[in-house]
Design a protein around this motif. Sequence first.
Motif, PDB file in Angstrom:
ATOM      1  N   HIS A 113      70.449  70.426  67.419  1.00  0.00           N
ATOM      2  CA  HIS A 113      71.301  69.358  66.941  1.00  0.00           C
ATOM      3  C   HIS A 113      72.725  69.813  66.695  1.00  0.00           C
ATOM      4  O   HIS A 113      73.777  69.143  66.840  1.00  0.00           O
ATOM      5  CB  HIS A 113      70.679  68.178  66.106  1.00  0.00           C
ATOM      6  N   SER A 165      64.459  72.059  67.177  1.00  0.00           N
ATOM      7  CA  SER A 165      65.395  70.694  67.011  1.00  0.00           C
ATOM      8  C   SER A 165      66.712  71.369  66.467  1.00  0.00           C
ATOM      9  O   SER A 165      66.667  71.582  65.186  1.00  0.00           O
ATOM     10  CB  SER A 165      64.687  69.712  66.274  1.00  0.00           C
ATOM     11  N   SER A 176      57.150  71.447  68.731  1.00  0.00           N
ATOM     12  CA  SER A 176      58.553  71.447  68.266  1.00  0.00           C
ATOM     13  C   SER A 176      58.612  71.422  67.002  1.00  0.00           C
ATOM     14  O   SER A 176      58.157  71.086  66.112  1.00  0.00           O
ATOM     15  CB  SER A 176      58.812  70.230  68.846  1.00  0.00           C
ATOM     16  N   PHE A 202      68.533  61.283  60.736  1.00  0.00           N
ATOM     17  CA  PHE A 202      68.512  60.570  61.952  1.00  0.00           C
ATOM     18  C   PHE A 202      67.110  60.020  62.336  1.00  0.00           C
ATOM     19  O   PHE A 202      66.964  59.310  63.422  1.00  0.00           O
ATOM     20  CB  PHE A 202      69.121  61.208  63.064  1.00  0.00           C
ATOM     21  N   GLY A 250      61.701  59.970  67.045  1.00  0.00           N
ATOM     22  CA  GLY A 250      62.275  59.681  65.801  1.00  0.00           C
ATOM     23  C   GLY A 250      62.007  58.351  65.452  1.00  0.00           C
ATOM     24  O   GLY A 250      62.656  57.911  64.364  1.00  0.00           O
ATOM     25  N   GLU A 304      66.283  71.129  71.515  1.00  0.00           N
ATOM     26  CA  GLU A 304      66.676  69.833  71.416  1.00  0.00           C
ATOM     27  C   GLU A 304      67.614  69.376  70.821  1.00  0.00           C
ATOM     28  O   GLU A 304      68.199  69.994  69.664  1.00  0.00           O
ATOM     29  CB  GLU A 304      65.435  69.241  70.855  1.00  0.00           C
ATOM     30  N   GLY A 340      55.862  64.563  61.516  1.00  0.00           N
ATOM     31  CA  GLY A 340      55.451  65.898  60.813  1.00  0.00           C
ATOM     32  C   GLY A 340      56.293  66.920  61.522  1.00  0.00           C
ATOM     33  O   GLY A 340      56.819  67.013  62.437  1.00  0.00           O
ATOM     34  N   GLU A 341      56.108  68.284  60.497  1.00  0.00           N
ATOM     35  CA  GLU A 341      56.771  69.409  60.847  1.00  0.00           C
ATOM     36  C   GLU A 341      55.408  70.413  61.189  1.00  0.00           C
ATOM     37  O   GLU A 341      54.668  70.780  60.483  1.00  0.00           O
ATOM     38  CB  GLU A 341      57.675  70.040  59.898  1.00  0.00           C
ATOM     39  N   ASN A 350      67.712  57.400  69.490  1.00  0.00           N
ATOM     40  CA  ASN A 350      67.366  56.271  69.277  1.00  0.00           C
ATOM     41  C   ASN A 350      67.567  55.840  67.858  1.00  0.00           C
ATOM     42  O   ASN A 350      67.290  56.322  66.975  1.00  0.00           O
ATOM     43  CB  ASN A 350      65.846  56.398  69.457  1.00  0.00           C
TER      44      ASN A 350
END
Length: 345
Positions: free
Chosen positions: A222, A220, A197, A120, A340, A262, A165-166, A296
């Motif tokens: 989800h 994150s 995050s 996503f 995103g 998140e 990025g992570e 988004n």
Amino acid sequence: MENTKKDIRALTKDELIQFFESQGIPSFRGKQVYQWLWQKGVHDFDSMTNLTLAHRKLLKSHFDINHIKIDIEQKSKDGTVKNAVKLHDQLVVESVLIPTASRSTACVSSQVGCSLDCTFCATASMKRMRNLNPDEIYDQVVTINQQSLTYHQRPLSNIVFMGMGEPLMNYKNVLASIDKITDPEGLGMSPKRITVSTSGIPKMIRKMADDGVKFRLAVSLHSARQEVREQIMPFANKFPLDELLESLKHWYACTKKRVTFEYVVWEGVNDTREDIQALVQFCLKVPSKVNLIQYNPIDGNDMKQASSQILDDYIKTLTNSRIQVTYRRSRGEDIDAACGQLANK
Ligand code: SAH
């Protein structure tokens, strides 16, 4: 001729002081240079006016000063500002200023591109090119702080590592940048106002907890169902939810800070009672709160945010179980600056 000079901003404060000592120059000169670089943010040695000409010349012969440049600045009608930031090697990352009535938040990138494969997220369509250096992360914050001062007459109140990025795959540099952001000789911000995050890498969450970091953590999530999470975040097959949960319990035991989950709700992905119940059960196992994020849409996939009825259902069920939940409206959608949507369009 090949440039063999080092980037002076890659040096720590101690290394800078050592450099001066190795040249037989008193160490306070190192501190002065550090302040020029990090507090005053100058881009050339001649601006360091309290140094002697000889010292400036010495520095010039050994070092360059690398810094980022804003390539494009786009303003959204809601006040959000998105920056395309050019790095010294011409690669580009994005960073965003998000103003509300009471806050100015900087959303910064930690890598050029991303190696994760969240279905996503627009950044996932770019390969990971490289990690950002501590100074490149710090410069994004300084730049956005300036924009906040210019447009809203107030400094930044918050920083979130939610750009490209992570962050936990560039842990060392992210930590070094936060050291500079919180250092009184840097920006002097409180770590409580910084949120990192992550997509959820258990080993790194444990390491952060053991390192005694003082900033906040967002994950994150989800989905709290392994099979669903793997569908939308394929790398999650290497990081099972029970391992993630254990690492978060360890995080809380060490830091006493609640984690924020998140969570986006998509039609046909995570919109059933079973999904809601799984999230509630997950949250009850570790002190946490939930931040529902608006989806988004991005090019190249047809995922759709679930109806407001389903969102209400999530909110009610979580609230009934005494789990704090907020719903975050997107900012800067018209300029592709929302969560995103960062992909160097
Ligand atoms: N790699 C980190 C930080 C970058 S993403 C992480 O995964 O947390 C920042 C947040 O935006 C994450 O919560 C991510 O899941 C979310 N996000 C990504 N794509 C999105 C989209 N299209 N709409 C809404 N949120 C999105």
